[in-house]
Design a protein around this motif. Sequence first.
Motif, PDB file in Angstrom:
ATOM      1  N   VAL A  66       4.311  -8.349   1.322  1.00 47.33           N
ATOM      2  CA  VAL A  66       3.894  -7.366   0.319  1.00 47.33           C
ATOM      3  C   VAL A  66       3.498  -6.057   0.993  1.00 47.33           C
ATOM      4  CG1 VAL A  66       2.090  -6.828  -1.366  1.00 47.33           C
ATOM      5  CG2 VAL A  66       3.243  -9.046  -1.439  1.00 47.33           C
ATOM      6  N   LEU A  67       2.735  -6.135   2.079  1.00 47.08           N
ATOM      7  CA  LEU A  67       2.339  -4.915   2.784  1.00 47.08           C
ATOM      8  C   LEU A  67       3.536  -4.217   3.403  1.00 47.08           C
ATOM      9  CD1 LEU A  67      -0.963  -6.173   4.436  1.00 47.08           C
ATOM     10  CD2 LEU A  67      -0.762  -4.443   2.643  1.00 47.08           C
ATOM     11  N   ASP A  68       4.517  -4.972   3.862  1.00 45.71           N
ATOM     12  CA  ASP A  68       5.750  -4.351   4.375  1.00 45.71           C
ATOM     13  C   ASP A  68       6.443  -3.554   3.276  1.00 45.71           C
ATOM     14  OD1 ASP A  68       5.393  -5.312   6.915  1.00 45.71           O
ATOM     15  OD2 ASP A  68       6.740  -7.030   6.679  1.00 45.71           O
ATOM     16  N   ARG A  69       6.447  -4.096   2.067  1.00 38.41           N
ATOM     17  CA  ARG A  69       7.067  -3.398   0.926  1.00 38.41           C
ATOM     18  C   ARG A  69       6.262  -2.159   0.530  1.00 38.41           C
ATOM     19  NH1 ARG A  69      12.158  -4.980  -1.422  1.00 38.41           N
ATOM     20  NH2 ARG A  69      12.450  -7.195  -0.958  1.00 38.41           N
ATOM     21  N   ILE A  70       4.941  -2.297   0.511  1.00 39.30           N
ATOM     22  CA  ILE A  70       4.094  -1.163   0.116  1.00 39.30           C
ATOM     23  C   ILE A  70       4.196  -0.040   1.134  1.00 39.30           C
ATOM     24  CG2 ILE A  70       1.710  -0.433  -0.286  1.00 39.30           C
ATOM     25  CD1 ILE A  70       1.153  -3.247  -1.369  1.00 39.30           C
ATOM     26  N   ALA A  71       4.168  -0.395   2.409  1.00 43.22           N
ATOM     27  CA  ALA A  71       4.376   0.561   3.511  1.00 43.22           C
ATOM     28  C   ALA A  71       3.462   1.782   3.398  1.00 43.22           C
ATOM     29  CB  ALA A  71       5.838   0.989   3.578  1.00 43.22           C
ATOM     30  N   SER A  72       2.165   1.544   3.182  1.00 42.62           N
ATOM     31  CA  SER A  72       1.187   2.624   3.091  1.00 42.62           C
ATOM     32  C   SER A  72      -0.025   2.271   3.925  1.00 42.62           C
ATOM     33  CB  SER A  72       0.762   2.854   1.637  1.00 42.62           C
ATOM     34  OG  SER A  72      -0.383   3.684   1.573  1.00 42.62           O
ATOM     35  N   PRO A  73      -0.538   3.213   4.720  1.00 40.49           N
ATOM     36  CA  PRO A  73      -1.755   2.920   5.501  1.00 40.49           C
ATOM     37  C   PRO A  73      -2.989   2.714   4.639  1.00 40.49           C
ATOM     38  CG  PRO A  73      -1.168   5.251   5.668  1.00 40.49           C
ATOM     39  CD  PRO A  73      -0.037   4.567   4.961  1.00 40.49           C
ATOM     40  N   ASP A  74      -2.920   3.074   3.356  1.00 39.22           N
ATOM     41  CA  ASP A  74      -4.054   2.852   2.465  1.00 39.22           C
ATOM     42  C   ASP A  74      -4.252   1.369   2.148  1.00 39.22           C
ATOM     43  OD1 ASP A  74      -4.477   5.571   2.369  1.00 39.22           O
ATOM     44  OD2 ASP A  74      -3.424   5.847   0.466  1.00 39.22           O
ATOM     45  N   PHE A  75      -3.217   0.544   2.381  1.00 39.67           N
ATOM     46  CA  PHE A  75      -3.282  -0.885   2.094  1.00 39.67           C
ATOM     47  C   PHE A  75      -3.274  -1.658   3.411  1.00 39.67           C
ATOM     48  CE2 PHE A  75      -1.883   0.871  -1.862  1.00 39.67           C
ATOM     49  CZ  PHE A  75      -2.384   0.031  -2.845  1.00 39.67           C
ATOM     50  N   GLN A  76      -4.160  -2.652   3.507  1.00 36.84           N
ATOM     51  CA  GLN A  76      -4.314  -3.413   4.739  1.00 36.84           C
ATOM     52  C   GLN A  76      -4.462  -4.897   4.434  1.00 36.84           C
ATOM     53  OE1 GLN A  76      -7.813  -1.776   6.572  1.00 36.84           O
ATOM     54  NE2 GLN A  76      -6.950   0.267   6.818  1.00 36.84           N
ATOM     55  N   THR A  77      -4.371  -5.702   5.501  1.00 37.04           N
ATOM     56  CA  THR A  77      -4.597  -7.130   5.343  1.00 37.04           C
ATOM     57  C   THR A  77      -6.071  -7.407   5.075  1.00 37.04           C
ATOM     58  OG1 THR A  77      -4.954  -7.424   7.717  1.00 37.04           O
ATOM     59  CG2 THR A  77      -2.717  -7.772   6.896  1.00 37.04           C
ATOM     60  N   GLU A  78      -6.325  -8.573   4.528  1.00 40.35           N
ATOM     61  CA  GLU A  78      -7.658  -9.141   4.466  1.00 40.35           C
ATOM     62  C   GLU A  78      -7.581 -10.558   5.010  1.00 40.35           C
ATOM     63  OE1 GLU A  78     -10.893  -9.201   4.025  1.00 40.35           O
ATOM     64  OE2 GLU A  78     -11.030  -7.027   4.099  1.00 40.35           O
ATOM     65  N   LEU A  79      -8.661 -11.306   4.871  1.00 37.34           N
ATOM     66  CA  LEU A  79      -8.784 -12.567   5.592  1.00 37.34           C
ATOM     67  C   LEU A  79      -7.693 -13.574   5.249  1.00 37.34           C
ATOM     68  CD1 LEU A  79     -10.584 -14.155   7.585  1.00 37.34           C
ATOM     69  CD2 LEU A  79     -11.883 -14.954   5.612  1.00 37.34           C
ATOM     70  N   GLY A  80      -7.394 -13.742   3.958  1.00 39.50           N
ATOM     71  CA  GLY A  80      -6.416 -14.734   3.541  1.00 39.50           C
ATOM     72  C   GLY A  80      -5.057 -14.123   3.278  1.00 39.50           C
ATOM     73  N   GLN A  81      -4.004 -14.939   3.396  1.00 40.68           N
ATOM     74  CA  GLN A  81      -2.654 -14.445   3.125  1.00 40.68           C
ATOM     75  C   GLN A  81      -2.449 -14.099   1.652  1.00 40.68           C
ATOM     76  OE1 GLN A  81       0.678 -16.573   4.822  1.00 40.68           O
ATOM     77  NE2 GLN A  81      -0.588 -17.390   6.470  1.00 40.68           N
ATOM     78  N   PHE A  82      -3.393 -14.471   0.792  1.00 39.51           N
ATOM     79  CA  PHE A  82      -3.315 -14.103  -0.617  1.00 39.51           C
ATOM     80  C   PHE A  82      -4.197 -12.885  -0.919  1.00 39.51           C
ATOM     81  CE2 PHE A  82      -6.436 -17.367   0.126  1.00 39.51           C
ATOM     82  CZ  PHE A  82      -7.560 -16.946  -0.559  1.00 39.51           C
ATOM     83  N   ASN A  83      -4.639 -12.170   0.111  1.00 35.72           N
ATOM     84  CA  ASN A  83      -5.497 -10.984  -0.046  1.00 35.72           C
ATOM     85  C   ASN A  83      -4.841  -9.760   0.567  1.00 35.72           C
ATOM     86  OD1 ASN A  83      -8.206 -12.993   1.190  1.00 35.72           O
ATOM     87  ND2 ASN A  83      -7.657 -12.736  -0.933  1.00 35.72           N
ATOM     88  N   ILE A  84      -5.075  -8.601  -0.042  1.00 37.48           N
ATOM     89  CA  ILE A  84      -4.875  -7.306   0.599  1.00 37.48           C
ATOM     90  C   ILE A  84      -6.040  -6.413   0.179  1.00 37.48           C
ATOM     91  CG2 ILE A  84      -2.353  -7.465   0.729  1.00 37.48           C
ATOM     92  CD1 ILE A  84      -2.161  -5.616  -1.679  1.00 37.48           C
ATOM     93  N   GLU A  85      -6.140  -5.256   0.827  1.00 35.91           N
ATOM     94  CA  GLU A  85      -7.223  -4.317   0.522  1.00 35.91           C
ATOM     95  C   GLU A  85      -6.648  -2.922   0.380  1.00 35.91           C
ATOM     96  OE1 GLU A  85     -11.374  -4.209   2.471  1.00 35.91           O
ATOM     97  OE2 GLU A  85     -10.265  -2.647   3.528  1.00 35.91           O
ATOM     98  N   VAL A  86      -7.176  -2.148  -0.573  1.00 32.73           N
ATOM     99  CA  VAL A  86      -6.797  -0.751  -0.720  1.00 32.73           C
ATOM    100  C   VAL A  86      -8.017   0.118  -0.436  1.00 32.73           C
ATOM    101  CG1 VAL A  86      -7.238  -0.754  -3.236  1.00 32.73           C
ATOM    102  CG2 VAL A  86      -5.755   0.999  -2.220  1.00 32.73           C
ATOM    103  N   ASN A  87      -7.808   1.171   0.350  1.00 31.40           N
ATOM    104  CA  ASN A  87      -8.874   2.110   0.704  1.00 31.40           C
ATOM    105  C   ASN A  87      -8.540   3.472   0.110  1.00 31.40           C
ATOM    106  OD1 ASN A  87     -10.447   0.435   2.750  1.00 31.40           O
ATOM    107  ND2 ASN A  87      -8.386   0.317   3.576  1.00 31.40           N
ATOM    108  N   ILE A  88      -9.474   4.026  -0.622  1.00 29.78           N
ATOM    109  CA  ILE A  88      -9.300   5.346  -1.220  1.00 29.78           C
ATOM    110  C   ILE A  88     -10.006   6.366  -0.339  1.00 29.78           C
ATOM    111  CG2 ILE A  88      -9.722   6.764  -3.262  1.00 29.78           C
ATOM    112  CD1 ILE A  88      -7.677   4.506  -3.646  1.00 29.78           C
ATOM    113  N   PRO A  89      -9.336   7.461   0.031  1.00 31.11           N
ATOM    114  CA  PRO A  89      -9.979   8.465   0.901  1.00 31.11           C
ATOM    115  C   PRO A  89     -11.270   8.993   0.275  1.00 31.11           C
ATOM    116  CG  PRO A  89      -7.615   8.888   0.705  1.00 31.11           C
ATOM    117  CD  PRO A  89      -7.937   7.809  -0.284  1.00 31.11           C
ATOM    118  N   PRO A  90     -12.205   9.455   1.102  1.00 33.66           N
ATOM    119  CA  PRO A  90     -13.492   9.936   0.587  1.00 33.66           C
ATOM    120  C   PRO A  90     -13.331  11.091  -0.403  1.00 33.66           C
ATOM    121  CG  PRO A  90     -13.578   9.645   2.965  1.00 33.66           C
ATOM    122  CD  PRO A  90     -12.150   9.480   2.576  1.00 33.66           C
ATOM    123  N   HIS A  91     -14.206  11.123  -1.384  1.00 30.48           N
ATOM    124  CA  HIS A  91     -14.259  12.190  -2.385  1.00 30.48           C
ATOM    125  C   HIS A  91     -15.666  12.768  -2.422  1.00 30.48           C
ATOM    126  CE1 HIS A  91     -10.506  10.460  -3.721  1.00 30.48           C
ATOM    127  NE2 HIS A  91     -10.391  11.339  -4.693  1.00 30.48           N
TER     128      HIS A  91
END
Length: 492
Positions: free
Chosen positions: A67-92
């Motif tokens: 899924v992360l390979d498909r998304i191909a964005s540094p805003d999305f990263q792995t999390e602990l489990g293979q059924f998890n990902i994380e999205v980070n929003i830049p500071p506002h």
Amino acid sequence: MGEEVDQVTFTRSDRQRYRHKLRLCLETLERLLADGRFESPRKLMGVEIELNLTDADGLPCMANDRVLDRIASPDFQTELGQFNIEVNIPPHRLVGPVFSELAEELRTSLDYADRKAAESGARIVMIGILPTLTDAHMVLENLSHNPRYTLLNDQILMARGEDIQLQIEGVERLETTSTSIVPEAACTSVQLHLQVTPDNFAAVWNAAQSVSGVQVALGANSPFLYGRELWRETRPILFEQSCDTRPEELIAQGVRPLTWFGERWIGSVTDLFAENVRYFPSLLPICDPEDPVAALDRGDIPHLPELRLHNGTIYRWNRPVYDVARGKPHLRVENRVLPAGPTVDDILANAAFYYGVVRSLVEDERPVWERMPFAEAADNFHTGARHGVEAELAWPGLGRVPVTELVLRELLPRAYEGLEAWGIDARERDYYLGIIEGRCVRRTNGAAWQSAVFRHYRDRRGLDRLGALRAMTLRYAELMRGGDPVHMWPVP
């Protein structure tokens, strides 16, 4: 929690050297504070959201790599489990129309990620604990393929010296064991960051601690684990148990847990980092070449990598953060109390309430932490997690009252005042705090909705337990994508 690591084995000298570097980092931090080297306030806030991946039947999908390979964005990263990902929003900047800006960015990012996940046979669900997870999913093979997670698992199990015990008493009872920390991956959260000055760090952290019980009660969205209905927000107790490095004997001795609410109000950010160094052996004693003292002596800003790595393996519900950006050091309070979901609007309503209340409490002439025993704040946190929107919490001047009454009478007016002080647009303030009011008036949130709809499918539609949880999860995902806040979701 997803930084790469190179070293995978440690010697006794590694640990001794790391402890020495930690103390140097702490001394350097104290010098930076004394010299006034920190960035001036910029009213910055940030949001991170951990997400679950499911298949078409609402079951966990072990697909984060593809899924992360498909998304191909540094805003999305792995999390602990293979059924998890994380999205980070830049500071506002926390001012004006910030919440509508965040809403647009989050919806755009999540819609895009969901489309890309669908290309890999997965869908994204924002929920505190995926109701269809079973203990059969909680095996080491389903840990993400980042060496850091394997190393962290090995170090926690080595420190503990025995299998992890999960014993949770809620609506139902769960008692099981795990040979890994993978159950921690069941916990998906929202992290709210607020950049603060050294002078007001302690007040912001104390304020955040004081309202954590209210946050978790209003935002509860994790009532199920391994098919059992437990706490309204099961994440805190699961997190505390699933990465506990202490066998029974150390618990009996009063050794502090790795997942920690804390034990006192603070007077400085160094109180927290000093506790980290004093109480917690390192799980990942990886030393960086940086000499923090030499860096500071020559006029550079040290990154304090050992202090930051150590801090990242101590799971405070309100965590101190030291970071360097644009060549300047700054401090943040990272609020880790809230579960993911149910919708973007719910997440931003939780954020608006948090930032507003904390601002108001910090500016109070007689701060709540001077009137509330710390043990009472800790009890509120666990009571709010256990009972959710039905919880009764203690508050100075009110005694023990239903959390909905506490919010409507005391804290919601404070949130309005705080958001006005931040300079938030009135229309946005009214809309997002109106969602909090709606939850209180209707006495419902994500956990209450999940429980009611599960019972509908099980008791009225005759589905077995797993079938009812699957049906509820699919309906949840449908309404999540619809976008209406959870207090407006229909209950059959």
